[in-house]
Design a protein around this motif. Sequence first.
Motif, mmCIF file in Angstrom:
data_model
loop_
_atom_site.group_PDB
_atom_site.id
_atom_site.type_symbol
_atom_site.label_atom_id
_atom_site.label_comp_id
_atom_site.label_asym_id
_atom_site.label_seq_id
_atom_site.Cartn_x
_atom_site.Cartn_y
_atom_site.Cartn_z
ATOM 1 N N LYS A 262 0.812 -1.212 0.000
ATOM 2 C CA LYS A 262 0.000 0.000 0.000
ATOM 3 C C LYS A 262 0.844 1.259 0.000
ATOM 4 C CE LYS A 262 -0.429 0.122 5.052
ATOM 5 N NZ LYS A 262 -1.348 0.069 6.195
ATOM 6 N N GLU A 263 2.138 1.169 0.375
ATOM 7 C CA GLU A 263 2.976 2.351 0.417
ATOM 8 C C GLU A 263 4.076 2.327 -0.632
ATOM 9 O OE1 GLU A 263 2.816 3.719 5.051
ATOM 10 O OE2 GLU A 263 4.255 2.211 4.481
ATOM 11 N N SER A 264 3.964 1.385 -1.594
ATOM 12 C CA SER A 264 5.064 1.203 -2.530
ATOM 13 C C SER A 264 5.278 2.396 -3.442
ATOM 14 C CB SER A 264 4.819 -0.056 -3.367
ATOM 15 O OG SER A 264 3.652 0.106 -4.146
ATOM 16 N N GLY A 265 4.296 3.304 -3.547
ATOM 17 C CA GLY A 265 4.456 4.457 -4.418
ATOM 18 C C GLY A 265 5.191 5.599 -3.781
ATOM 19 N N PHE A 266 5.542 5.466 -2.511
ATOM 20 C CA PHE A 266 6.202 6.568 -1.818
ATOM 21 C C PHE A 266 7.690 6.302 -1.714
ATOM 22 C CE2 PHE A 266 3.183 9.593 -0.037
ATOM 23 C CZ PHE A 266 1.998 9.017 -0.469
ATOM 24 N N MET A 267 8.490 7.279 -2.121
ATOM 25 C CA MET A 267 9.938 7.149 -2.111
ATOM 26 C C MET A 267 10.520 8.117 -1.112
ATOM 27 S SD MET A 267 10.924 4.898 -4.375
ATOM 28 C CE MET A 267 12.540 5.376 -4.931
ATOM 29 N N THR A 268 11.826 8.049 -0.996
ATOM 30 C CA THR A 268 12.536 8.905 -0.061
ATOM 31 C C THR A 268 12.444 10.368 -0.378
ATOM 32 O OG1 THR A 268 14.210 7.369 -0.732
ATOM 33 C CG2 THR A 268 14.672 8.738 1.158
ATOM 34 N N ALA A 269 12.748 10.691 -1.617
ATOM 35 C CA ALA A 269 12.821 12.091 -1.992
ATOM 36 C C ALA A 269 11.431 12.715 -1.924
ATOM 37 C CB ALA A 269 13.367 12.213 -3.408
ATOM 38 N N VAL A 270 11.396 14.044 -1.765
ATOM 39 C CA VAL A 270 10.122 14.748 -1.684
ATOM 40 C C VAL A 270 9.333 14.504 -2.960
ATOM 41 C CG1 VAL A 270 9.018 16.996 -1.472
ATOM 42 C CG2 VAL A 270 11.110 16.501 -0.196
ATOM 43 N N LYS A 271 8.121 13.984 -2.803
ATOM 44 C CA LYS A 271 7.314 13.630 -3.968
ATOM 45 C C LYS A 271 6.701 14.875 -4.584
ATOM 46 C CE LYS A 271 4.000 10.169 -5.452
ATOM 47 N NZ LYS A 271 4.980 9.538 -6.328
ATOM 48 N N GLU A 272 6.766 14.959 -5.904
ATOM 49 C CA GLU A 272 6.184 16.092 -6.589
ATOM 50 C C GLU A 272 4.665 16.063 -6.469
ATOM 51 O OE1 GLU A 272 7.395 16.513 -10.586
ATOM 52 O OE2 GLU A 272 9.526 16.740 -10.106
ATOM 53 N N ARG A 273 4.066 17.254 -6.443
ATOM 54 C CA ARG A 273 2.619 17.353 -6.266
ATOM 55 C C ARG A 273 1.907 17.120 -7.593
ATOM 56 N NH1 ARG A 273 -2.056 20.208 -6.213
ATOM 57 N NH2 ARG A 273 -3.086 20.424 -4.190
ATOM 58 N N PRO A 274 0.958 16.162 -7.624
ATOM 59 C CA PRO A 274 0.133 16.029 -8.824
ATOM 60 C C PRO A 274 -0.667 17.306 -9.063
ATOM 61 C CG PRO A 274 -0.090 14.111 -7.399
ATOM 62 C CD PRO A 274 0.659 15.139 -6.626
ATOM 63 N N GLU A 275 -1.109 17.493 -10.292
ATOM 64 C CA GLU A 275 -1.817 18.725 -10.623
ATOM 65 C C GLU A 275 -3.124 18.847 -9.852
ATOM 66 O OE1 GLU A 275 -3.529 20.865 -14.661
ATOM 67 O OE2 GLU A 275 -1.764 19.560 -14.772
ATOM 68 N N THR A 276 -3.827 17.746 -9.654
ATOM 69 C CA THR A 276 -5.105 17.769 -8.958
ATOM 70 C C THR A 276 -5.105 16.749 -7.835
ATOM 71 O OG1 THR A 276 -6.247 18.397 -10.991
ATOM 72 C CG2 THR A 276 -7.602 17.538 -9.206
ATOM 73 N N LEU A 277 -5.531 17.193 -6.648
ATOM 74 C CA LEU A 277 -5.669 16.312 -5.490
ATOM 75 C C LEU A 277 -7.011 16.586 -4.812
ATOM 76 C CD1 LEU A 277 -2.123 16.544 -3.839
ATOM 77 C CD2 LEU A 277 -3.086 14.532 -4.941
ATOM 78 N N GLU A 278 -7.599 15.547 -4.263
ATOM 79 C CA GLU A 278 -8.818 15.719 -3.487
ATOM 80 C C GLU A 278 -8.462 15.738 -2.014
ATOM 81 O OE1 GLU A 278 -11.529 12.685 -4.577
ATOM 82 O OE2 GLU A 278 -11.934 13.541 -6.561
ATOM 83 N N GLY A 279 -9.361 16.333 -1.191
ATOM 84 C CA GLY A 279 -9.086 16.403 0.228
ATOM 85 C C GLY A 279 -10.299 16.835 1.018
ATOM 86 N N PHE A 280 -10.065 17.327 2.208
ATOM 87 C CA PHE A 280 -11.154 17.772 3.086
ATOM 88 C C PHE A 280 -10.658 18.921 3.948
ATOM 89 C CE2 PHE A 280 -8.726 14.662 5.426
ATOM 90 C CZ PHE A 280 -8.664 15.187 6.708
ATOM 91 N N THR A 281 -11.582 19.689 4.470
ATOM 92 C CA THR A 281 -11.265 20.799 5.367
ATOM 93 C C THR A 281 -12.025 20.621 6.672
ATOM 94 O OG1 THR A 281 -10.901 22.311 3.522
ATOM 95 C CG2 THR A 281 -11.303 23.310 5.680
ATOM 96 N N THR A 282 -11.331 20.804 7.792
ATOM 97 C CA THR A 282 -11.932 20.682 9.117
ATOM 98 C C THR A 282 -11.735 21.973 9.900
ATOM 99 O OG1 THR A 282 -11.509 18.305 9.183
ATOM 100 C CG2 THR A 282 -11.908 19.395 11.291
ATOM 101 N N LYS A 283 -12.788 22.408 10.562
ATOM 102 C CA LYS A 283 -12.711 23.593 11.421
ATOM 103 C C LYS A 283 -12.448 23.149 12.854
ATOM 104 C CE LYS A 283 -15.616 27.309 13.290
ATOM 105 N NZ LYS A 283 -16.972 27.914 13.258
#
Length: 600
Positions: free
Chosen positions: A441-462
């Motif tokens: 499940k974590e095989s896509g993450f490497m050591t170096a700082v990962k570049e940001r994809p153009e579009t990401l989904e997320g959430f906001t919490t107050k």
Amino acid sequence: TGGVASGPVSFMKIFNTATEQVKQGGTRRGANMAILRIDHPDIMEFIHCKKNNRELNNFNISVAVTDAFMEAVKKDTNYDLIDPRDGKKVGELNARDVYTALVRQAWENGDPGIVFIDRVNNDNPTPELGQIESTNPCGEQPLLPMEACNLGSINLSKFVMENGGGPVIDWEGLKETVWYAVRFLDDTIDVSKYPLSEIDEMVKGNRKIGLGVMGFADMLYQLRIPYNSDTALEMAEQVMAFIQRESHEASKKLAEERGPFKNFEKSIFKDQEGCVYRNATVTTIAPTGTLSIIAGCSSGIEPLFALSFVRNVMDNDKLLEVNPHFEKVAKERGFYSKELMDIIARKGTIQSIEEIPEDVRKVFVTAHDISPEWHVRMQAAFQKHTDNAVSKTVNLPRDATVEDVLKVYDLAYELGCKGVTIYRDGSKKNQVLSFADRSEKESGFMTAVKERPETLEGFTTKMVTGYGNLYVTVTEYEGRPFEVFATIGKSGRSTTAKTEAIGRLVSLALRSGVNVEEIVDQLKGIGGEHPVFQKDGLVLSIPDAIARVLERRYLKDKKSNKRGKREYSLLGETCPECGQTISFEEGCMTCHFCGFTKCS
């Protein structure tokens, strides 16, 4: 003055600080090796002197273990502690307790290693000049006081050729190179300039050289031999025995031309027929981190750290690099594709990729595919035919136990190694990670700082804090938190700036592959001036509020540290110069991307 010396560890700290200030070549720190005998009264302090990962970072440390101590461990008896000034007994300890403490500390962060000092001195060519007490920083070159290293390595991958019936070793070409290399290293002694006259005298008196190898893993790939096999051990012994024999013959020939080393009459060779050598020692298996990058081959006798990886080059361009021998086979067998190479670069291994033929997976193993036993057995195979010692790291998986480390140390002693260094994946906790985790499940993450994809989904919490309403936005990548944006209401510029800074640093950590649980443990519990109550309890500060958002979303089923951690603890390792994946091999921290090494 009648005072009492503060002990070796206190002086190590002074040398460590001095090394920090004196850079090699203006850019890199130097490296030190500290070795303390197991019977020294301060041995327990020494064993734990690098327990805090932020101390003595310019030192490799090893314990000089005697045969008498190993026998006491076996019998579970006490052994004597000896004052090095007068040789008198000043106390005793239980051998098994000390050995267990040593092994456990090595399990925790890789230090200390072990040097079997009696075995080293059994092969000391000039015992009349003194006993060997230490080695160079990677442990492969035992040295008397004022001696220096003079090392070179032959790229074995260049000596495999096709003869019609399959790949074979070019023994004639290897012999010719060995003879040239011995002459070259001997010449180096005379043209080198040494900082002290005592060093000049000792180096030219013994004329020790250390001819070794690199590209061994590449050679095995070409010969279609798995590293973790008896056939590979046999090949190791065959190749090194050949190099040992030919290098000694070359040194004898040089002695006929130029005379033996000056201290020959004080050596073990003086009464041995046919042993008039130009050099007191001839062979060493040394680290080749930088050399192997220049030569384009695998390091020393280590297995390859990865078959495919992404190298960052100028202007942030990414260059996919694939082991040429693996690439050749992949294209010949018809399973090569850039997409597959990308997958391999992320995984770090091909063992679980079923589209690659089984016979190929069997041959093309990498460091963490190989069990610790095979690492030790390979080191022992080369040690049998090496004058000095072998620089090698036994790589252990993250979930290896203390008992696993104990087995490695015991096996290294049993098989005749002169020392052993282990590294358990991810155990250097004060540095950022290599592969974030080797689970799928974590095989896509490497050591170096990962570049940001153009579009990401997320959430906001107050979140309500003592500084006003805090809005925490978390973006996600592959189901994991990727970035955190934190903004605070009407609280003034200083608080707004600090809030933004926290968000940026958390984002950087997440994009570098740091586990969210580690981040929560770091931030949760940090107190501020204006704590406020919420339905979930007391919110102590802005960082505490951010930790609660992350914990609520990603750690529902996990118990986090309620008080928050007080020491910095990140997973794994990256290169301090280029930020890429770093590996531990040949007794040293080495970066295959930029050539950084902790030991030279």
